[in-house]
Design a protein around this motif. Structure first.
Motif, mmCIF file in Angstrom:
data_model
loop_
_atom_site.group_PDB
_atom_site.id
_atom_site.type_symbol
_atom_site.label_atom_id
_atom_site.label_comp_id
_atom_site.label_asym_id
_atom_site.label_seq_id
_atom_site.Cartn_x
_atom_site.Cartn_y
_atom_site.Cartn_z
ATOM 1 N N PRO A 199 0.811 -1.209 0.000
ATOM 2 C CA PRO A 199 0.000 0.000 0.000
ATOM 3 C C PRO A 199 0.845 1.261 0.000
ATOM 4 C CG PRO A 199 0.088 -0.937 2.188
ATOM 5 C CD PRO A 199 0.766 -1.912 1.270
ATOM 6 N N PRO A 200 0.407 2.309 -0.699
ATOM 7 C CA PRO A 200 1.120 3.579 -0.660
ATOM 8 C C PRO A 200 0.977 4.251 0.689
ATOM 9 C CG PRO A 200 -0.937 3.813 -1.860
ATOM 10 C CD PRO A 200 -0.768 2.353 -1.575
ATOM 11 N N ALA A 201 -0.025 3.869 1.453
ATOM 12 C CA ALA A 201 -0.219 4.431 2.788
ATOM 13 C C ALA A 201 -1.069 3.464 3.580
ATOM 14 C CB ALA A 201 -0.923 5.791 2.698
ATOM 15 N N ALA A 202 -0.767 3.341 4.886
ATOM 16 C CA ALA A 202 -1.621 2.540 5.752
ATOM 17 C C ALA A 202 -2.909 3.321 5.980
ATOM 18 C CB ALA A 202 -0.908 2.278 7.071
ATOM 19 N N MET A 203 -4.045 2.653 5.821
ATOM 20 C CA MET A 203 -5.330 3.307 5.964
ATOM 21 C C MET A 203 -6.242 2.468 6.845
ATOM 22 S SD MET A 203 -6.173 4.419 2.052
ATOM 23 C CE MET A 203 -4.887 5.001 0.953
ATOM 24 N N ARG A 204 -7.098 3.165 7.556
ATOM 25 C CA ARG A 204 -8.090 2.476 8.365
ATOM 26 C C ARG A 204 -9.339 3.325 8.402
ATOM 27 N NH1 ARG A 204 -8.001 1.998 14.924
ATOM 28 N NH2 ARG A 204 -10.098 1.146 15.159
ATOM 29 N N MET A 205 -10.502 2.690 8.395
ATOM 30 C CA MET A 205 -11.734 3.427 8.585
ATOM 31 C C MET A 205 -12.717 2.601 9.387
ATOM 32 S SD MET A 205 -13.562 3.350 4.813
ATOM 33 C CE MET A 205 -12.070 3.869 3.964
ATOM 34 N N ASP A 206 -13.484 3.285 10.203
ATOM 35 C CA ASP A 206 -14.570 2.681 10.966
ATOM 36 C C ASP A 206 -15.821 3.518 10.759
ATOM 37 O OD1 ASP A 206 -12.756 0.886 12.170
ATOM 38 O OD2 ASP A 206 -12.460 2.184 13.900
ATOM 39 N N TYR A 207 -16.962 2.863 10.783
ATOM 40 C CA TYR A 207 -18.246 3.557 10.836
ATOM 41 C C TYR A 207 -19.057 2.956 11.967
ATOM 42 C CZ TYR A 207 -17.623 5.836 6.282
ATOM 43 O OH TYR A 207 -17.175 6.614 5.250
ATOM 44 N N GLY A 226 7.416 12.057 4.160
ATOM 45 C CA GLY A 226 7.597 13.078 3.144
ATOM 46 C C GLY A 226 6.477 13.161 2.125
ATOM 47 N N GLN A 227 5.463 12.295 2.233
ATOM 48 C CA GLN A 227 4.334 12.313 1.316
ATOM 49 C C GLN A 227 3.061 12.699 2.063
ATOM 50 O OE1 GLN A 227 3.973 8.878 -1.275
ATOM 51 N NE2 GLN A 227 6.174 8.504 -1.215
ATOM 52 N N VAL A 228 2.003 12.983 1.296
ATOM 53 C CA VAL A 228 0.706 13.299 1.884
ATOM 54 C C VAL A 228 -0.327 12.318 1.366
ATOM 55 C CG1 VAL A 228 1.197 15.753 2.150
ATOM 56 C CG2 VAL A 228 0.120 14.945 0.048
ATOM 57 N N HIS A 229 -1.394 12.157 2.128
ATOM 58 C CA HIS A 229 -2.517 11.340 1.689
ATOM 59 C C HIS A 229 -3.541 12.265 1.036
ATOM 60 C CE1 HIS A 229 -5.709 8.344 1.640
ATOM 61 N NE2 HIS A 229 -6.499 9.288 2.112
ATOM 62 N N SER A 230 -3.978 11.912 -0.176
ATOM 63 C CA SER A 230 -4.965 12.712 -0.904
ATOM 64 C C SER A 230 -6.256 11.925 -1.063
ATOM 65 C CB SER A 230 -4.435 13.092 -2.294
ATOM 66 O OG SER A 230 -3.265 13.871 -2.188
ATOM 67 N N GLN A 242 -13.592 11.168 -14.693
ATOM 68 C CA GLN A 242 -12.360 11.800 -14.224
ATOM 69 C C GLN A 242 -12.343 11.860 -12.699
ATOM 70 O OE1 GLN A 242 -12.931 15.474 -16.411
ATOM 71 N NE2 GLN A 242 -11.285 14.950 -17.855
ATOM 72 N N PHE A 243 -13.485 12.145 -12.120
ATOM 73 C CA PHE A 243 -13.590 12.212 -10.665
ATOM 74 C C PHE A 243 -13.257 10.865 -10.030
ATOM 75 C CE2 PHE A 243 -16.355 11.502 -6.936
ATOM 76 C CZ PHE A 243 -15.878 12.486 -6.090
ATOM 77 N N GLY A 300 -9.033 8.448 -4.321
ATOM 78 C CA GLY A 300 -8.139 7.470 -3.736
ATOM 79 C C GLY A 300 -8.875 6.211 -3.315
ATOM 80 N N PRO A 301 -8.122 5.180 -2.917
ATOM 81 C CA PRO A 301 -8.735 3.911 -2.521
ATOM 82 C C PRO A 301 -9.607 4.038 -1.284
ATOM 83 C CG PRO A 301 -6.375 3.918 -2.022
ATOM 84 C CD PRO A 301 -6.645 5.120 -2.865
#
Length: 303
Positions: free
Chosen positions: A15-23, A47-51, A271-272, A277-278
């Motif tokens: 993964p380009p970034a570790a991600m987590r989500m809860d609802y 040094g990177q940002v999450h978009s 395009q949108f 992002g994932p």
């Protein structure tokens, strides 16, 4: 109790970034007033940002667990602004693009009915804006933030429930009418403000006043936004090759839908979706599974 969670880092080999989500669902006592609670966490490489991006939505109270997190959003063609560590997102009529370094945000989605009970000012004054929550909700929202920052993630729903129930106990004098507007806006058979006004038995001037006060926008824009989001998500569900079948019958043709997309998204729908992002893509599925709608603005009010 936590209903569901998704950890993007476990689903991607590299993964380009570790991600987590809860609802989480709110208490039944807040049904129709609060659309749900959420947690988003990202950890982009050094040094990177999450978009990512937020869809047009109702109100959201959002709290950064680490106040030092650098998080910026840009709504539509506006300027990018740094999100306060305890922020109120007003109702939005356009997509809001997001960039942040590593951090976690927890939030509560508030419906127009909830805003009628909670808010002390017209929703139109904070539409398409992100403001410090204390400027609108008072200083005690800072105490809520401190409580949430010191709690385990599983305690988030109960903490939000207690705070919001305490502040949403008194029905608004126009609540019945607001609830009827809320429901009618999602009726695909109501395509014009005149039809909306007639179906509700409300004078146009009163309808305009209530929409601006509790929903943030004029009724025509609210109808168009709901129609567009219905079509966008039907397009996502239908997949390639079904675009003509996906769009709402209120559009004269697919070109009409594309013109609306440029207003609400700033670009074509294809395009949108390519730019999203994932986390956005997975959030649609998880939000539908837990909260019953892929977008907050398509959440149906309580019966």
């Amino acid at each position: 109790m936590k209903v569901a969670a998704f950890d993007e880092s476990s689903a991607r080999a590299d993964p380009p970034a570790a991600m987590r989500m809860d609802y989480w669902k709110p208490s039944p006592r807040l049904e129709g007033l609060v659309s749900g609670y959420h947690l988003y966490a990202v950890a982009p490489p050094q040094g990177q940002v999450h978009s990512d991006v937020f869809q047009p939505a109702w109100f959201n109270l959002r709290i950064l667990l680490d106040p030092q997190t650098r998080w910026h959003v840009r709504c539509g063609e506006g300027e990018a602004v740094r999100v306060p560590d305890v922020a109120l997102f007003g109702p939005s009529s356009t997509a809001c693009w997001s960039q942040s370094d590593a951090g976690t945000v927890i939030g509560a989605g508030i419906t127009p009915l909830g805003w009628a009970r909670l808010g002390s000012r017209s929703a139109a004054k904070i539409a398409d804006r992100v403001v410090p929550a204390r400027d609108v909700l008072g200083e005690d929202v800072e105490a809520l933030a401190r409580h949430l920052r010191s709690a385990a993630p599983g305690a988030v729903p109960a903490i939000f429930d207690a705070w919001l129930i305490d502040r949403m106990g008194t029905p608004h004098r126009d609540e019945d009418t607001i609830a009827r507007i809320f429901s009618a806006l999602l009726d695909p058979n109501l395509r014009t403000v005149g039809q909306l006004s007639h179906s509700l038995g409300i004078a146009l001037r009163q309808l305009e006043r209530l929409c601006l006060r509790s929903f943030g926008f004029a009724p025509k824009l609210l109808l168009r936004r709901a129609r567009f989001l219905r079509s966008l998500h039907a397009l996502i569900r239908g997949g390639p090759g079904r675009r003509a079948l996906a769009i709402d019958a209120g559009y004269t043709d697919y070109s009409h839908f594309i013109r609306e997309a440029h207003e609400f998204l700033g670009m074509k729908p294809t395009q949108f979706l390519e730019a999203c992002g994932p986390m956005f893509t997975r959030s649609l599925q998880l939000r539908q599974a837990v909260l019953g709608a892929p977008a907050q603005a398509l959440t149906r009010p309580a019966d």
